[in-house]
Scaffold this motif. Structure first.
Motif, PDB file in Angstrom:
ATOM      1  N   LYS A 165     -11.929  17.509  27.317  1.00  0.00           N
ATOM      2  CA  LYS A 165     -11.299  18.598  26.589  1.00  0.00           C
ATOM      3  C   LYS A 165     -11.415  18.372  25.091  1.00  0.00           C
ATOM      4  CE  LYS A 165      -7.889  19.739  30.146  1.00  0.00           C
ATOM      5  NZ  LYS A 165      -6.437  19.936  30.429  1.00  0.00           N
ATOM      6  N   ARG A 166     -11.206  19.436  24.354  1.00  0.00           N
ATOM      7  CA  ARG A 166     -11.181  19.313  22.901  1.00  0.00           C
ATOM      8  C   ARG A 166      -9.995  18.472  22.464  1.00  0.00           C
ATOM      9  NH1 ARG A 166     -11.332  25.104  20.293  1.00  0.00           N
ATOM     10  NH2 ARG A 166     -10.640  23.802  18.550  1.00  0.00           N
ATOM     11  N   SER A 167     -10.123  17.892  21.282  1.00  0.00           N
ATOM     12  CA  SER A 167      -9.067  17.048  20.752  1.00  0.00           C
ATOM     13  C   SER A 167      -7.898  17.892  20.235  1.00  0.00           C
ATOM     14  CB  SER A 167      -9.620  16.186  19.606  1.00  0.00           C
ATOM     15  OG  SER A 167      -8.567  15.591  18.878  1.00  0.00           O
ATOM     16  N   PHE A 168      -6.745  17.710  20.852  1.00  0.00           N
ATOM     17  CA  PHE A 168      -5.556  18.421  20.385  1.00  0.00           C
ATOM     18  C   PHE A 168      -5.143  17.934  18.997  1.00  0.00           C
ATOM     19  CE2 PHE A 168      -0.850  18.173  20.044  1.00  0.00           C
ATOM     20  CZ  PHE A 168      -0.608  19.514  19.816  1.00  0.00           C
ATOM     21  N   TYR A 169      -5.336  16.644  18.736  1.00  0.00           N
ATOM     22  CA  TYR A 169      -4.928  16.087  17.456  1.00  0.00           C
ATOM     23  C   TYR A 169      -5.727  16.714  16.319  1.00  0.00           C
ATOM     24  CZ  TYR A 169      -3.014  12.755  20.759  1.00  0.00           C
ATOM     25  OH  TYR A 169      -2.347  12.191  21.805  1.00  0.00           O
ATOM     26  N   ALA A 170      -7.030  16.864  16.530  1.00  0.00           N
ATOM     27  CA  ALA A 170      -7.861  17.509  15.509  1.00  0.00           C
ATOM     28  C   ALA A 170      -7.460  18.967  15.345  1.00  0.00           C
ATOM     29  CB  ALA A 170      -9.336  17.396  15.881  1.00  0.00           C
ATOM     30  N   ALA A 171      -7.261  19.666  16.467  1.00  0.00           N
ATOM     31  CA  ALA A 171      -6.916  21.090  16.418  1.00  0.00           C
ATOM     32  C   ALA A 171      -5.601  21.310  15.685  1.00  0.00           C
ATOM     33  CB  ALA A 171      -6.843  21.656  17.836  1.00  0.00           C
ATOM     34  N   ARG A 172      -4.612  20.444  15.931  1.00  0.00           N
ATOM     35  CA  ARG A 172      -3.313  20.614  15.281  1.00  0.00           C
ATOM     36  C   ARG A 172      -3.387  20.321  13.789  1.00  0.00           C
ATOM     37  NH1 ARG A 172       1.845  17.251  17.374  1.00  0.00           N
ATOM     38  NH2 ARG A 172       0.428  15.536  16.824  1.00  0.00           N
ATOM     39  N   ASP A 173      -4.113  19.278  13.422  1.00  0.00           N
ATOM     40  CA  ASP A 173      -4.242  18.944  12.004  1.00  0.00           C
ATOM     41  C   ASP A 173      -4.937  20.075  11.247  1.00  0.00           C
ATOM     42  OD1 ASP A 173      -4.377  17.039   9.643  1.00  0.00           O
ATOM     43  OD2 ASP A 173      -6.492  17.460   9.977  1.00  0.00           O
ATOM     44  N   LEU A 174      -6.005  20.604  11.804  1.00  0.00           N
ATOM     45  CA  LEU A 174      -6.755  21.662  11.116  1.00  0.00           C
ATOM     46  C   LEU A 174      -5.996  22.981  11.141  1.00  0.00           C
ATOM     47  CD1 LEU A 174     -10.239  20.546  12.368  1.00  0.00           C
ATOM     48  CD2 LEU A 174      -9.386  20.421  10.032  1.00  0.00           C
ATOM     49  N   TYR A 175      -5.172  23.197  12.154  1.00  0.00           N
ATOM     50  CA  TYR A 175      -4.280  24.360  12.163  1.00  0.00           C
ATOM     51  C   TYR A 175      -3.349  24.302  10.959  1.00  0.00           C
ATOM     52  CZ  TYR A 175      -0.320  27.298  13.597  1.00  0.00           C
ATOM     53  OH  TYR A 175       0.696  28.237  13.628  1.00  0.00           O
ATOM     54  N   LYS A 176      -2.742  23.125  10.735  1.00  0.00           N
ATOM     55  CA  LYS A 176      -1.831  22.975   9.590  1.00  0.00           C
ATOM     56  C   LYS A 176      -2.578  23.216   8.275  1.00  0.00           C
ATOM     57  CE  LYS A 176       1.251  19.590  11.753  1.00  0.00           C
ATOM     58  NZ  LYS A 176       1.744  18.199  11.699  1.00  0.00           N
ATOM     59  N   TYR A 177      -3.775  22.663   8.193  1.00  0.00           N
ATOM     60  CA  TYR A 177      -4.549  22.850   6.963  1.00  0.00           C
ATOM     61  C   TYR A 177      -4.861  24.328   6.741  1.00  0.00           C
ATOM     62  CZ  TYR A 177      -8.663  23.259   4.027  1.00  0.00           C
ATOM     63  OH  TYR A 177      -9.552  23.674   3.065  1.00  0.00           O
ATOM     64  N   ARG A 178      -5.377  25.007   7.754  1.00  0.00           N
ATOM     65  CA  ARG A 178      -5.761  26.416   7.582  1.00  0.00           C
ATOM     66  C   ARG A 178      -4.564  27.300   7.260  1.00  0.00           C
ATOM     67  NH1 ARG A 178      -8.441  25.461  12.435  1.00  0.00           N
ATOM     68  NH2 ARG A 178      -7.041  26.936  13.468  1.00  0.00           N
ATOM     69  N   HIS A 179      -3.390  26.902   7.713  1.00  0.00           N
ATOM     70  CA  HIS A 179      -2.184  27.690   7.449  1.00  0.00           C
ATOM     71  C   HIS A 179      -1.415  27.167   6.235  1.00  0.00           C
ATOM     72  CE1 HIS A 179      -3.120  28.990  11.542  1.00  0.00           C
ATOM     73  NE2 HIS A 179      -2.336  30.036  11.311  1.00  0.00           N
ATOM     74  N   SER A 180      -2.120  26.427   5.375  1.00  0.00           N
ATOM     75  CA  SER A 180      -1.541  25.960   4.113  1.00  0.00           C
ATOM     76  C   SER A 180      -0.298  25.108   4.323  1.00  0.00           C
ATOM     77  CB  SER A 180      -1.230  27.144   3.187  1.00  0.00           C
ATOM     78  OG  SER A 180      -2.421  27.829   2.860  1.00  0.00           O
ATOM     79  N   TYR A 181      -0.329  24.277   5.354  1.00  0.00           N
ATOM     80  CA  TYR A 181       0.714  23.301   5.611  1.00  0.00           C
ATOM     81  C   TYR A 181       2.092  23.955   5.749  1.00  0.00           C
ATOM     82  CZ  TYR A 181      -3.032  20.237   4.072  1.00  0.00           C
ATOM     83  OH  TYR A 181      -4.242  19.614   3.925  1.00  0.00           O
ATOM     84  N   PRO A 182       2.399  24.493   6.935  1.00  0.00           N
ATOM     85  CA  PRO A 182       3.711  25.127   7.150  1.00  0.00           C
ATOM     86  C   PRO A 182       4.848  24.163   6.822  1.00  0.00           C
ATOM     87  CG  PRO A 182       2.235  25.550   8.994  1.00  0.00           C
ATOM     88  CD  PRO A 182       1.545  24.539   8.130  1.00  0.00           C
ATOM     89  N   ASN A 183       5.883  24.706   6.255  1.00  0.00           N
ATOM     90  CA  ASN A 183       7.064  23.930   5.855  1.00  0.00           C
ATOM     91  C   ASN A 183       6.724  22.826   4.867  1.00  0.00           C
ATOM     92  OD1 ASN A 183       8.785  25.463   7.351  1.00  0.00           O
ATOM     93  ND2 ASN A 183       8.969  24.021   9.045  1.00  0.00           N
ATOM     94  N   TYR A 184       5.737  23.100   4.044  1.00  0.00           N
ATOM     95  CA  TYR A 184       5.371  22.134   2.997  1.00  0.00           C
ATOM     96  C   TYR A 184       6.554  21.938   2.058  1.00  0.00           C
ATOM     97  CZ  TYR A 184       2.869  20.142  -1.016  1.00  0.00           C
ATOM     98  OH  TYR A 184       2.449  19.338  -2.047  1.00  0.00           O
ATOM     99  N   ARG A 185       6.905  20.697   1.807  1.00  0.00           N
ATOM    100  CA  ARG A 185       8.010  20.391   0.903  1.00  0.00           C
ATOM    101  C   ARG A 185       7.485  19.846  -0.412  1.00  0.00           C
ATOM    102  NH1 ARG A 185      12.733  17.311   4.418  1.00  0.00           N
ATOM    103  NH2 ARG A 185      13.386  19.120   5.662  1.00  0.00           N
ATOM    104  N   LYS A 186       7.983  20.375  -1.484  1.00  0.00           N
ATOM    105  CA  LYS A 186       7.591  19.860  -2.784  1.00  0.00           C
ATOM    106  C   LYS A 186       8.111  18.440  -2.961  1.00  0.00           C
ATOM    107  CE  LYS A 186       7.241  24.201  -5.361  1.00  0.00           C
ATOM    108  NZ  LYS A 186       7.699  24.951  -6.554  1.00  0.00           N
ATOM    109  N   SER A 187       7.300  17.633  -3.581  1.00  0.00           N
ATOM    110  CA  SER A 187       7.695  16.252  -3.831  1.00  0.00           C
ATOM    111  C   SER A 187       8.861  16.208  -4.806  1.00  0.00           C
ATOM    112  CB  SER A 187       6.509  15.460  -4.403  1.00  0.00           C
ATOM    113  OG  SER A 187       6.930  14.179  -4.799  1.00  0.00           O
TER     114      SER A 187
END
Length: 387
Positions: free
Chosen positions: A69-91
């Motif tokens: 199967k495809r890698s879920f870990y890769a899919a989830r990481d790239l999902y976050k990237y494409r969606h501009s990191y949901p719930n991104y918190r400012k430092s």
């Protein structure tokens, strides 16, 4: 990655992470919204390149290919990237714009103390230095993710805006991109991002085909292009890699990385679909293509064939898995730091003496050794978490 904590409910399956075929009935022309909801301008990729020599035909039957199967870990990481990191918190730290200041030649990269102008003018063509030094890549291609070089700073949204409006920084960024393309045997043709083989392509492709840690760097470069305003530059490069790996057989070891990672850095679903249709046309064995539309969308139904669906089978990966964990991470219990395995691979090179010019990283990395060795020894993939 600490700044992703929050109420965001992460996808739990590859299908939930992948919207590529969800809008398959829509027009494939550029101008639609990308995954993040932002309209993306995609420059023409130019005329179709020649197909070149056909890749070798593999004759394995579907029964003889392991079910994977495809890698879920890769899919989830790239999902976050494409969606501009949901719930991104400012430092909470003051925004010092260190990435921008580095690109303005005002501060050197740390720990090496090298200014960007020196890298851009003196490192081009110095392939040994570009290969074996691993501290510069996080500075040349910054992300909103922490890399192993803990002296490098994550991008912030405010810094991204400043960077995109600063002509000098953008000019140097394109020179840095061209520098790395030359390292890989590729040349940048124009301001639209079109690329082609460079005069040195034969030697460099031979090296790239056997240098898997550079596949990790390429994912970082593609992500950084999108963050800093060059989303349109991704597709021409990914298309070239697809052609070289699937049609010309010059980069056969890169196939899995392209299809599992590079394509999915692209935010516009229509562009991903076009690349995947091209890949499916040339992929061998055809029944093992894993990245097409789900079976039910192709009329296969629940009991239909899964040979080309998102959960079907595929040929064994050509890239060794211990080296191809780019968008996954290792969590160090002792430090509480989430480290991308892009950097875990490089850390293992450091243990073997392969990481040059990094004496200043010792104190930051000492606590990671035990955790990394434990994960590697036990081989527990479920201990790997995405960035």
């Amino acid at each position: 990655m600490g700044n992703l904590l929050g109420s965001f409910k992460e996808p739990s399956t590859v299908e939930e992470c992948d919207s590529t075929w969800g809008s398959d009935s829509e027009s494939d022309e550029p101008g639609a919204e990308d995954d993040s909801g932002i309209s993306v301008s995609v420059s023409p990729a130019g005329s179709e390149r020649a197909a070149g020599d056909a890749s070798p035909q593999l004759t394995e039957s579907p029964e003889s290919v392991p079910k994977m199967k495809r890698s879920f870990y890769a899919a989830r990481d790239l999902y976050k990237y494409r969606h501009s990191y949901p719930n991104y918190r400012k430092s909470r730290q003051p925004n010092e714009y260190r990435n921008l200041r580095f690109y303005l030649n005002k501060i050197p990269l740390v720990p090496d103390g090298i200014y960007i102008e020196e890298i851009l003018t003196k490192w081009r063509g110095d392939y040994d230095k570009l290969e074996h030094n691993h501290t510069y890549i996080q500075w040349l291609f910054p992300l909103r993710e922490q890399g192993l070089n803990f002296y490098a700073h994550e991008l912030t949204q405010d810094e991204i805006k400043e960077f995109q409006s600063t002509r000098e920084a953008k000019r140097r960024f394109l020179v840095a991109y061209s520098l790395m393309l030359d390292f890989y045997g590729i040349k940048l043709l124009d301001k639209s991002g079109n690329v082609a083989r460079a005069p040195n392509w034969q030697d460099r492709f031979r090296h790239l085909n056997e240098s898997q840690h550079n596949y990790l760097r390429i994912t970082r470069i593609l992500k950084s292009l999108g963050e800093l305003g060059y989303e349109a530059f991704k597709a021409p490069l990914v298309r070239l890699f697809l052609e070289e790996s699937l049609c010309r057989n010059t980069l056969p070891n890169m196939q899995h990385s392209i299809l599992e990672y590079y394509v999915y850095t692209i935010r516009l679903p229509a562009t991903r679909r076009r690349l995947l249709r091209y890949a499916r046309k040339h992929y061998r064995p055809a029944h093992a293509f894993l990245w097409g539309p789900p079976s039910k969308r192709r009329g296969g139904g629940v009991g239909g064939s899964t040979g080309a669906g998102s959960s079907g089978i595929r040929a064994p990966t050509t890239t060794p898995e211990p080296q191809r964990r780019e968008d996954e991470g290792v969590t160090s219990a002792s430090s509480g730091i989430i480290v991308s395995s892009h950097d875990a691979v490089l850390y293992q090179e450091l243990l073997g003496g392969g990481l040059e010019g990094c004496s200043g990283l010792g104190s930051s990395m000492a606590g990671l050794e035990e955790e990394l060795i434990m994960v590697e020894t036990r081989g527990e993939r479920n201990k790997i978490a995405p960035l």
